[in-house]
Design an enzyme around this catalytic site. Structure first.
Site, PDB file in Angstrom:
ATOM      1  N   GLU A   1      10.698  62.143  58.481  1.00 60.23           N
ATOM      2  CA  GLU A   1       9.994  62.965  59.305  1.00 60.23           C
ATOM      3  C   GLU A   1      10.290  64.435  59.465  1.00 60.23           C
ATOM      4  OE1 GLU A   1       7.641  61.043  59.729  1.00 60.23           O
ATOM      5  OE2 GLU A   1       8.358  58.974  60.339  1.00 60.23           O
TER       6      GLU A   1
ATOM      7  N   PHE B   1       2.828  53.381  54.899  1.00 63.91           N
ATOM      8  CA  PHE B   1       2.251  55.039  54.800  1.00 63.91           C
ATOM      9  C   PHE B   1       2.866  55.704  53.679  1.00 63.91           C
ATOM     10  CE2 PHE B   1       2.295  59.431  56.409  1.00 63.91           C
ATOM     11  CZ  PHE B   1       0.930  59.464  57.130  1.00 63.91           C
TER      12      PHE B   1
END
Length: 388
Positions: A367, A133
């Site tokens: 994140e 990703f």
């Protein structure tokens, strides 16, 4: 009913037989396949990713909360329990699963065309294909809207150029979900990694997440067909929704790392002797163990609550930030306290404590950093935007 030191609040009573079966299956696999080797993998900075991915696929752990295309369709709580058990072994193993399932597979399942789903998801669920990703860039971290990677149209094709950084699974991936600026806004692309102009050099010399493949993605005029774009996502909402799903897994996973360190410290305190008796018999050590147990099991309870909300469809992004901010921060403190109980042995790879502590330094940042989650919560609490 007797007091259980490993479950002092009786949290197992919140779990269904199916939940417990998922947890115990993943815990057993990690004990058999990861724990005997993880210190060596960490020290050497190498992980048999493809072999591990196939085994995780056979367990149903890849994209396990997604429906169809070979995915297990598990509940959010069951996925969280799996993340906890995987990170109790090592954050790198949980990261592999998170990036594969909660980022790459989730993006394709949520925003991809039916052709893209059929092409990629069954193989990814089985662990035969690995995904990555690409959002973070060398000069752009917490502000993804400032990304420089760009995709321009050339006839019916797209031409993609740019760089992504700190990409888990990058150099072993078959497909990269890459987010790029276009004339129509930010779009996602399913990029086959054998495309001309695409490369993924591995990042070396890491002192955290060493049992994890981390890479840079380099796109040098990568030509893609029109159907490479993910049709369901335009703007930052697409990648941010994927990140929310991955952050949820971290809420659970960080408690796995904390649990491993707490249990190592508890066992050590009962057997290590100083001044003629086990150090667990001294008040200062017991105070440390009590505080560690409090934060560990409060964190697990928080993760469970968020999981039930996700299963009910009522979980908000701010609540995920609440969990990520609290649980990772407390997990690091538990690891550091465990290290003090183990003394000099705490820095040895014979014990898991320092490995988890260094891994969690990465988990604290990726994140969404501490500061970003504080600002998310600050905005939610005050109604005032302090990001700019």
């Amino acid at each position: 009913m007797s007091f259980v030191p490993t479950d002092p609040l009786g949290l197992d009573e919140l779990l269904s037989p199916e939940d417990l079966a998922v947890r115990d299956t993943v815990r057993g696999w990690a004990a058999d396949r990861v724990l005997p080797h993880i210190a060596e993998w960490y020290e050497s900075g190498a992980l048999p990713v493809r072999e591990i991915a196939r085994e995780l696929g056979a367990l149903g752990a890849l994209g396990m909360s997604l429906e169809g295309y070979g995915c297990a369709g598990a509940s959010a709580v069951q996925y969280g329990l799996a993340c906890l058990e995987l990170e109790a072994a090592d954050s790198g193993i949980r990261s592999l699963v998170s990036v594969q399932g909660s980022l790459a597979m989730y993006a394709i399942r949520t925003y991809g065309s039916e052709e893209q789903k059929q092409r990629w998801l069954p193989g990814m669920a089985a662990g035969e294909l690995i995904g990555c990703f690409g959002l973070t860039e060398p000069d752009v971290g917490s502000d993804p809207a400032a990304m420089r990677t760009y995709a321009k149209r050339d006839g019916s094709d797209w031409v993609l150029s740019g760089r992504k950084m700190w990409i888990t699974n990058g150099s072993v991936a078959s497909v990269a979900v890459v987010w790029a600026r276009t004339d129509d806004g930010i779009r996602g692309f399913a990029v086959p990694t054998d495309s001309a102009g695409f490369s993924a050099p591995e990042i070396k010399h890491k002192w955290s997440l060493r049992a994890s493949v981390t890479s840079e993605l380099v796109m040098d005029d990568v030509r893609l067909p029109a159907d490479a774009v993910l049709p369901g996502a335009t703007g930052l909402g697409g990648p941010l929704r994927c990140l929310g799903h991955a952050r949820y897994g971290i809420v659970w996973g960080s408690m796995g790392a904390a649990r491993a360190c707490f249990e190592a410290a508890l066992d050590y305190a009962k057997t290590r002797e100083q001044f003629g008796r086990p150090i667990g018999g001294f008040q200062l050590t017991q105070a440390k163990l009590a505080d560690m147990a409090l934060e560990l099991h409060k964190g697990i309870l928080l993760a469970h609550h968020l999981g039930r909300r996700m299963d009910a469809g009522t979980l908000r992004p701010e609540q995920i930030s609440f969990g990520k901010l609290n649980n990772v921060r407390e997990a690091i403190e538990i690891c550091r306290t465990a290290r003090t109980i183990l003394g000099a042995n705490g820095i040895s790879l014979e014990y898991p404590v320092m490995r988890h502590a260094t891994n969690l330094e990465s988990v604290l940042t990726y994140e969404g950093t501490v500061e970003m989650h504080q600002l998310v919560l600050g905005k939610a609490l005050t109604g005032l935007d302090a990001f700019r």
